[in-house]
Write a protein that holds these residues in place. Structure first.
Motif, PDB file in Angstrom:
ATOM      1  N   LEU A 430     -30.537   8.271  41.321  1.00  0.00           N
ATOM      2  CA  LEU A 430     -29.443   8.179  40.339  1.00  0.00           C
ATOM      3  C   LEU A 430     -29.620   6.830  39.723  1.00  0.00           C
ATOM      4  O   LEU A 430     -29.383   6.648  38.342  1.00  0.00           O
ATOM      5  CB  LEU A 430     -28.104   7.794  41.086  1.00  0.00           C
ATOM      6  CG  LEU A 430     -27.287   9.407  41.421  1.00  0.00           C
ATOM      7  CD1 LEU A 430     -26.223   9.116  42.318  1.00  0.00           C
ATOM      8  CD2 LEU A 430     -26.818  10.020  40.338  1.00  0.00           C
ATOM      9  N   GLN A 431     -30.189   5.608  40.222  1.00  0.00           N
ATOM     10  CA  GLN A 431     -30.571   4.630  39.640  1.00  0.00           C
ATOM     11  C   GLN A 431     -31.622   4.919  38.406  1.00  0.00           C
ATOM     12  O   GLN A 431     -31.298   4.267  37.552  1.00  0.00           O
ATOM     13  CB  GLN A 431     -30.945   3.508  40.593  1.00  0.00           C
ATOM     14  CG  GLN A 431     -29.866   2.753  41.389  1.00  0.00           C
ATOM     15  CD  GLN A 431     -30.607   1.734  42.066  1.00  0.00           C
ATOM     16  OE1 GLN A 431     -31.204   1.743  43.120  1.00  0.00           O
ATOM     17  NE2 GLN A 431     -30.341   0.492  41.885  1.00  0.00           N
ATOM     18  N   VAL A 432     -32.785   5.522  38.779  1.00  0.00           N
ATOM     19  CA  VAL A 432     -33.600   5.967  37.970  1.00  0.00           C
ATOM     20  C   VAL A 432     -32.951   6.649  36.752  1.00  0.00           C
ATOM     21  O   VAL A 432     -33.288   6.546  35.536  1.00  0.00           O
ATOM     22  CB  VAL A 432     -34.832   6.719  38.821  1.00  0.00           C
ATOM     23  CG1 VAL A 432     -35.794   7.117  37.657  1.00  0.00           C
ATOM     24  CG2 VAL A 432     -35.423   5.958  39.555  1.00  0.00           C
ATOM     25  N   LEU A 433     -32.248   7.502  37.069  1.00  0.00           N
ATOM     26  CA  LEU A 433     -31.605   8.434  35.949  1.00  0.00           C
ATOM     27  C   LEU A 433     -30.804   7.346  35.124  1.00  0.00           C
ATOM     28  O   LEU A 433     -30.708   7.502  33.773  1.00  0.00           O
ATOM     29  CB  LEU A 433     -30.607   9.417  36.600  1.00  0.00           C
ATOM     30  CG  LEU A 433     -29.710  10.193  35.570  1.00  0.00           C
ATOM     31  CD1 LEU A 433     -30.741  10.912  34.702  1.00  0.00           C
ATOM     32  CD2 LEU A 433     -28.969  11.191  36.505  1.00  0.00           C
ATOM     33  N   SER A 448     -33.674  16.323  36.400  1.00  0.00           N
ATOM     34  CA  SER A 448     -33.307  15.194  37.362  1.00  0.00           C
ATOM     35  C   SER A 448     -31.774  15.473  37.787  1.00  0.00           C
ATOM     36  O   SER A 448     -31.399  15.296  39.015  1.00  0.00           O
ATOM     37  CB  SER A 448     -33.248  13.950  36.632  1.00  0.00           C
ATOM     38  OG  SER A 448     -34.619  13.554  36.660  1.00  0.00           O
ATOM     39  N   ILE A 449     -30.964  16.043  36.775  1.00  0.00           N
ATOM     40  CA  ILE A 449     -29.476  16.252  37.112  1.00  0.00           C
ATOM     41  C   ILE A 449     -29.448  17.495  38.078  1.00  0.00           C
ATOM     42  O   ILE A 449     -28.557  17.373  39.161  1.00  0.00           O
ATOM     43  CB  ILE A 449     -28.717  16.557  35.989  1.00  0.00           C
ATOM     44  CG1 ILE A 449     -28.650  15.179  35.129  1.00  0.00           C
ATOM     45  CG2 ILE A 449     -27.494  17.224  36.192  1.00  0.00           C
ATOM     46  CD1 ILE A 449     -28.129  15.140  33.598  1.00  0.00           C
ATOM     47  N   ASN A 450     -30.263  18.526  37.723  1.00  0.00           N
ATOM     48  CA  ASN A 450     -30.044  19.674  38.595  1.00  0.00           C
ATOM     49  C   ASN A 450     -30.468  19.445  40.047  1.00  0.00           C
ATOM     50  O   ASN A 450     -29.884  20.110  40.995  1.00  0.00           O
ATOM     51  CB  ASN A 450     -31.055  20.910  37.970  1.00  0.00           C
ATOM     52  CG  ASN A 450     -30.319  21.368  36.686  1.00  0.00           C
ATOM     53  OD1 ASN A 450     -29.118  21.169  36.593  1.00  0.00           O
ATOM     54  ND2 ASN A 450     -30.996  21.861  35.759  1.00  0.00           N
ATOM     55  N   HIS A 451     -31.795  18.515  40.196  1.00  0.00           N
ATOM     56  CA  HIS A 451     -32.171  18.142  41.503  1.00  0.00           C
ATOM     57  C   HIS A 451     -31.114  17.452  42.190  1.00  0.00           C
ATOM     58  O   HIS A 451     -30.832  17.637  43.559  1.00  0.00           O
ATOM     59  CB  HIS A 451     -33.426  17.276  41.533  1.00  0.00           C
ATOM     60  CG  HIS A 451     -33.618  16.723  42.735  1.00  0.00           C
ATOM     61  ND1 HIS A 451     -34.227  17.482  43.667  1.00  0.00           N
ATOM     62  CD2 HIS A 451     -33.966  15.444  43.162  1.00  0.00           C
ATOM     63  CE1 HIS A 451     -34.431  16.740  44.722  1.00  0.00           C
ATOM     64  NE2 HIS A 451     -34.324  15.361  44.476  1.00  0.00           N
ATOM     65  N   LEU A 452     -30.356  16.476  41.570  1.00  0.00           N
ATOM     66  CA  LEU A 452     -29.459  15.705  42.403  1.00  0.00           C
ATOM     67  C   LEU A 452     -28.164  16.491  42.660  1.00  0.00           C
ATOM     68  O   LEU A 452     -27.431  16.339  43.769  1.00  0.00           O
ATOM     69  CB  LEU A 452     -28.866  14.423  41.367  1.00  0.00           C
ATOM     70  CG  LEU A 452     -29.991  13.277  41.335  1.00  0.00           C
ATOM     71  CD1 LEU A 452     -29.666  12.366  40.364  1.00  0.00           C
ATOM     72  CD2 LEU A 452     -29.997  12.754  42.682  1.00  0.00           C
ATOM     73  N   LYS A 453     -27.761  17.596  41.726  1.00  0.00           N
ATOM     74  CA  LYS A 453     -26.507  18.285  41.889  1.00  0.00           C
ATOM     75  C   LYS A 453     -26.775  19.118  43.429  1.00  0.00           C
ATOM     76  O   LYS A 453     -25.981  19.194  44.180  1.00  0.00           O
ATOM     77  CB  LYS A 453     -26.481  19.327  40.940  1.00  0.00           C
ATOM     78  CG  LYS A 453     -25.818  18.771  39.622  1.00  0.00           C
ATOM     79  CD  LYS A 453     -25.677  19.863  38.630  1.00  0.00           C
ATOM     80  CE  LYS A 453     -25.046  19.373  37.395  1.00  0.00           C
ATOM     81  NZ  LYS A 453     -25.060  20.449  36.339  1.00  0.00           N
TER      82      LYS A 453
END
Length: 618
Positions: A430-433, A448-453
């Motif tokens: 999340l920080q990297v995002l 990145s968002i889909n991976h985090l979801k």
């Protein structure tokens, strides 16, 4: 440092008496809130956050004062055990100087928020001095002396606990001293002394042991957050306590610093180093008990050291390793080391004295090295990360330093390297995002968002997740990251709420507030109020309540504002008694503002009710 902002960030809002009281009563670091420690920061509020040297100067003055108090206390203990004036003075002074210079204790003063530890210790030391002063009168006025001893313990413990919960350990330090170095006063009837001893010194130990036993076993959510069970924490602490002692007396600069979150959890007692550590402590405790009459200083050192670690290094589900936990526990071993010279003959005593003086000079040299490193933020961040490459906090600290120096690409590279070795660190992702949003606001971040979801509902707990999420929400609501939508942020927040590891009131509060901001931005009134209500139920924050009331009033729904306020009053108040009082006062102020709105109907030029200004979120 990482804990300073969480506990002291409210200093930025201190501008008058009322805001100072709110800050003092806002503590969440412990069940009482540590109001006395927070109050000590208020006179330096003007220096937050740009002038850390102001806080550090005060911290170091407290440490120097504590060195005087340690020396004074050890002198009184030496006299109570029968040492003559000269030897009691020499032993106490030598121990006081060595204790002041121990490099392991540097973080207690250089870590700003740990004034809570040193201030609590100051009150405990003062209480101990009062106890031993009163004890000197046992031969002349035994009952008055017992009353004075009890009063000194009570005051020292109370003031200490209002600074940090370790204040409760004062009675255990006294018990360790009485049980090993001192004998029953001859002028006090045996029955009276035993009754007083059991009630004032032993009973608190039994109560504390009962409390610690009740902390086991850990709940499933607690294990998810800490990544260890109560038993695993206990056997890991057995190793850590040995390591503390080693680094206290044989300091290694590369091993000292603020970051130890990478310390390995011991999962099994059958692991040989763990088994040896546990067996070693059991053997030491047994020897200290058996030889308490023959080698009282050894027994005193063991009892004092372990008593000082009883609260923070046993079953309470704190993080595993912090150097400042040794602040007072090391007084006992240091005094035993110096005072044991009294038993040597003159020739060996001189040689030991020379060796001790040389050793003290070496400690001072290491301390200069360590404190100089702390005084250079850029260099220290690199050194700590170099020696602790697996520490999440060391990497984040260096990344923050790089960002502060406008080296955001380097910060992102560092965090990405950490992610390669620790792919489960989704807080770092999340920080990297967030950094990528700032560097490349128009880039596609969907992958990145889909991976985090997918990952956030089951990720391991770390505090970075919610703080990084808050940063991303800010970037999106301020329209500084065009390719992350409100729906993306909302989905990330809901994924976090679905994770049982994040069922912590303060964290749930932050997530719901941020989701409420997104819903408000989308003009979804019902969803906004749902999240704000959930936020207040998770953690009573008067600013969030003011935000909710303000939104309702602006929407022309004062009826719902009253209902919202009534529901807030019906909630269980905060456990911290000082926060509970402040919470009720805030509710009263909001009620007065609402009443004034209904009776006055005075509008600003823009049509906003004037009384609503009192509800404005700061």
């Amino acid at each position: 440092m990482f804990d300073d902002e969480g506990s002291l960030g409210g200093l930025a809002n201190v501008s008058d008496w009322d805001s100072a009281i709110q800050f003092i009563s806002s503590g969440v670091a412990g069940p009482i809130g540590r109001p006395l420690a927070l109050a000590s920061f208020v006179p330096q509020a003007y220096a937050w956050p740009d002038s850390p040297e102001i806080f550090l100067q005060t911290n170091i003055l407290i440490h120097l004062l504590n060195g005087v108090l340690v020396t004074w206390l050890l002198y009184l203990i030496g006299r109570a055990r029968g040492s003559d004036e000269r030897w009691a003075s020499l032993a106490a002074s030598g121990a006081g100087v060595i204790w002041l210079l121990l490099p392991l204790l540097a973080s207690s003063s250089l870590f700003i928020v740990q004034r809570m530890t040193t201030l609590a210790s100051m009150f405990m030391l003062a209480g101990g001095i009062g106890y031993f002063y009163a004890r000197r009168n046992l031969e002349h006025a035994p009952y008055l002396a017992l009353a004075g001893m009890t009063l000194a313990l009570g005051i020292g413990m109370a003031l200490g606990m209002l600074s940090k919960e370790i204040g409760a350990l004062l009675v255990l330090y006294v018990l360790a001293t009485e049980a090993t170095l001192l004998s029953r006063p001859s002028n006090v009837p045996r029955g009276i002394w035993r009754s007083w001893f059991a009630l004032v010194l032993v009973a608190p130990l039994i109560l504390l042991l009962g409390y610690l036993a009740m902390r086991l076993p850990y709940s499933e959510g607690l294990v998810l957050r800490r990544d260890f069970t109560g038993f695993e924490r206990l056997i890991t602490q057995a190793q850590i306590l040995w390591e503390y002692l080693y680094l206290a007396f044989i300091p290694t600069a590369s091993q000292l610093g603020p970051f130890h979150d990478d310390y390995p959890v011991q999962r099994s007692l059958l692991n040989l180093p763990t088994l040896l550590a546990v067996a070693g402590w059991l053997g030491i405790i047994g020897a200290a008990f058996v030889f308490r009459k023959k080698v009282p200083l050894f027994s005193f050192a063991v009892a004092w050291y372990l008593a000082g670690h009883l609260l923070e290094s046993t079953t309470v589900s704190l993080e595993l390793y912090y150097e400042h936990r040794n602040y007072l526990p090391l007084v006992g071993p240091v005094f035993a080391l110096v005072a044991s010279m009294q038993g040597l003959n003159r020739q060996w005593r001189r040689l030991a004295g020379f060796g001790l003086a040389t050793y003290t000079a070496l400690l001072a040299g290491v301390l200069v090295t360590i404190s100089s490193l702390w005084g250079n933020p850029e260099m220290s961040a690199e050194v700590w990360q170099l020696y602790r490459p697996n520490s999440l906090r060391a990497n984040q600290h260096l990344a923050a330093q790089l960002e502060n120096q406008s080296f955001a690409p380097a910060s992102r590279r560092l965090l990405n390297r950490y992610l390669e070795d620790n792919p489960e660190a989704h807080g770092v992702a999340l920080q990297v995002l967030g950094i990528s949003c700032q560097l490349e606001p128009d880039s596609d971040h969907k992958e990145s968002i889909n991976h985090l979801k997918q990952a956030l509902p089951t990720t391991r707990f770390n505090a970075t997740v919610w703080s990084a999420f808050k940063q991303i929400t800010f970037l999106v609501t301020e329209e500084k990251c065009s390719n992350i939508s409100d729906e993306d942020v909302y989905a990330l927040g809901e994924a976090m709420l679905a994770n049982p590891a994040f069922e912590v009131g303060a964290i749930q509060h932050v997530i719901h507030v941020e989701l409420g901001r997104i819903a408000y931005r989308q003009r979804d009134f019902a969803r906004t109020m749902m999240h704000l209500e959930s936020a207040i139920k998770a953690f009573q924050n008067p600013r969030t309540l003011r935000m909710a009331i303000r939104i309702l009033v602006e929407a022309g729904r004062t009826d719902l504002a009253w209902e919202f306020l009534r529901e807030a009053r019906q909630q269980k108040p905060p456990q911290n008694p000082f926060r509970a009082i402040q919470w009720r006062m805030d509710l009263d102020q909001i009620e007065e503002a609402l009443s004034a709105l209904e009776s006055e109907h005075v509008l600003q030029p823009d049509g906003t009710p004037s009384t609503l200004l009192t509800l404005e979120e700061q």
